[in-house]
Enzyme design. Structure first.
Site, PDB file in Angstrom:
ATOM      1  N   GLU A  24       0.936  -1.053  -0.127  1.00  0.00           N
ATOM      2  CA  GLU A  24       0.027  -0.175  -0.060  1.00  0.00           C
ATOM      3  C   GLU A  24       0.828   1.221  -0.093  1.00  0.00           C
ATOM      4  OE1 GLU A  24      -3.674   2.023   2.223  1.00  0.00           O
ATOM      5  OE2 GLU A  24      -2.415   0.669   3.520  1.00  0.00           O
TER       6      GLU A  24
ATOM      7  N   GLU B 220       4.525   4.904   4.192  1.00  0.00           N
ATOM      8  CA  GLU B 220       4.076   5.987   4.645  1.00  0.00           C
ATOM      9  C   GLU B 220       5.248   7.198   4.862  1.00  0.00           C
ATOM     10  OE1 GLU B 220       2.307   9.514   5.462  1.00  0.00           O
ATOM     11  OE2 GLU B 220       0.992   7.604   4.922  1.00  0.00           O
TER      12      GLU B 220
ATOM     13  N   ASP C 225      -2.477  12.225  -2.143  1.00  0.00           N
ATOM     14  CA  ASP C 225      -2.516  13.526  -2.652  1.00  0.00           C
ATOM     15  C   ASP C 225      -2.803  13.836  -3.942  1.00  0.00           C
ATOM     16  OD1 ASP C 225      -2.155  16.254  -3.071  1.00  0.00           O
ATOM     17  OD2 ASP C 225      -0.395  16.346  -1.626  1.00  0.00           O
TER      18      ASP C 225
ATOM     19  N   LYS D 142      -2.735  21.272  -8.692  1.00  0.00           N
ATOM     20  CA  LYS D 142      -2.053  22.408  -9.723  1.00  0.00           C
ATOM     21  C   LYS D 142      -1.277  21.466 -10.797  1.00  0.00           C
ATOM     22  CE  LYS D 142      -1.292  25.906  -6.053  1.00  0.00           C
ATOM     23  NZ  LYS D 142      -0.061  26.580  -5.348  1.00  0.00           N
TER      24      LYS D 142
ATOM     25  N   ASP E 214     -11.605  10.145  -4.141  1.00  0.00           N
ATOM     26  CA  ASP E 214     -12.783  10.992  -4.184  1.00  0.00           C
ATOM     27  C   ASP E 214     -12.742  12.034  -5.078  1.00  0.00           C
ATOM     28  OD1 ASP E 214     -10.848  12.128  -2.279  1.00  0.00           O
ATOM     29  OD2 ASP E 214     -12.501  13.355  -1.404  1.00  0.00           O
TER      30      ASP E 214
ATOM     31  N   THR F  51     -10.769   3.183   4.044  1.00  0.00           N
ATOM     32  CA  THR F  51      -9.778   3.920   4.720  1.00  0.00           C
ATOM     33  C   THR F  51     -10.374   4.886   5.734  1.00  0.00           C
ATOM     34  OG1 THR F  51      -9.511   5.861   3.273  1.00  0.00           O
ATOM     35  CG2 THR F  51      -8.324   3.700   2.771  1.00  0.00           C
ATOM     36  N   GLU F  52      -9.749   5.286   6.551  1.00  0.00           N
ATOM     37  CA  GLU F  52     -10.361   6.468   7.441  1.00  0.00           C
ATOM     38  C   GLU F  52     -10.785   7.812   6.586  1.00  0.00           C
ATOM     39  OE1 GLU F  52      -5.754   6.782   7.640  1.00  0.00           O
ATOM     40  OE2 GLU F  52      -7.412   5.100   7.724  1.00  0.00           O
ATOM     41  N   TYR F  53      -9.954   8.087   5.897  1.00  0.00           N
ATOM     42  CA  TYR F  53     -10.488   9.152   4.907  1.00  0.00           C
ATOM     43  C   TYR F  53     -11.604   8.848   4.201  1.00  0.00           C
ATOM     44  CZ  TYR F  53      -9.628  13.061   1.571  1.00  0.00           C
ATOM     45  OH  TYR F  53      -9.649  14.203   0.881  1.00  0.00           O
ATOM     46  N   GLU F  54     -11.621   7.633   3.545  1.00  0.00           N
ATOM     47  CA  GLU F  54     -12.820   7.358   2.836  1.00  0.00           C
ATOM     48  C   GLU F  54     -14.257   7.352   3.674  1.00  0.00           C
ATOM     49  OE1 GLU F  54     -14.506   3.362   0.159  1.00  0.00           O
ATOM     50  OE2 GLU F  54     -12.458   3.474   1.049  1.00  0.00           O
TER      51      GLU F  54
END
Length: 216
Positions: free
Chosen positions: A48, A73, A122, A126, A158, A195-198
């Site tokens: 991952e 990470e 991320d 830009k 997302d 995931t926690e973000y999802e």
């Protein structure tokens, strides 16, 4: 988003030396091609890229004990949270690395990886930063080198502009794309691990995009 630095983590992370490669003892060329020795067994290797706080990799590793998992990470403070989850579940098939993904070819040998996961990376919105996106064709060529023939990349985000950009990059790299979804949660897939973000952003109504990419 850059988190506030937690100096105490530099010492506390060593509570997990059995399965964590921290920033003061990082993975290196010594592990390249020898991850089966690190895990003390031969098994498929799933990696991952951007593990975050570890919700995804810990649940995947618990669900698939016959697979070796590596989570990478860049931020050690964040990886500490992932290490706690792995320890609480007493998982033996996970290794966590504080490492720069840009240098990924230093720690894996050609054909050593079976699957990469990229979850909510991320988006680097830009235009001038497009080469930093983990699905940019330059990164895809690195993954191609490290994956076994027929190896896979599973991608979730997302961010629709990033997803559309990624699909174009996959096509440019002549990769096979399958199982494309522009609203994953509307499909109610019971096998989806969030995931926690999802979990957070799908709760706000954000649509989750997902696809699988095969490297022939």
């Amino acid at each position: 988003m850059r988190l506030r630095r937690k100096p105490w983590v530099d010492k506390a992370i060593h509570d997990f030396d059995a399965f964590v490669f921290p920033k003061d003892a990082p993975a290196s060329e010594e592990q390249q091609g020898h991850w089966t020795d690190v895990f003390s067994r031969t098994a498929p290797l799933y990696v991952e890229l951007g593990t975050g706080k570890g919700d995804f990799i810990s649940q995947m590793a618990e669900r698939e004990p016959s697979v070796n998992f590596i989570g990478i990470e860049a931020q050690q403070d964040v990886l500490y949270a992932a290490a706690k989850k792995v320890a609480e579940l007493e998982l033996t098939n996970v290794r966590l690395l504080v490492f720069d993904i840009n240098e990924i070819e230093r720690i894996f040998a050609p054909g050593e990886v079976d699957r990469f996961f990229i979850n909510f990376c991320d988006p680097w919105p830009k235009t001038r930063h497009y080469k930093r996106r983990l699905t940019y064709v330059g990164f895809l060529e690195k993954y191609r080198k490290l994956l076994k023939t027929g190896g896979e990349l599973h991608f979730k985000t997302d961010n629709r502009p990033l997803f559309d950009f990624s699909l174009r990059q996959f096509a440019e790299a002549k990769l096979a794309v399958r199982d494309v979804s522009y609203d994953l949660h509307a499909e109610d897939r019971p096998d989806n691990i969030m995931t926690e973000y999802e979990r957070k952003f799908s709760g706000f109504g954000e649509k989750i995009n997902r696809c699988e990419v095969v490297f022939p």
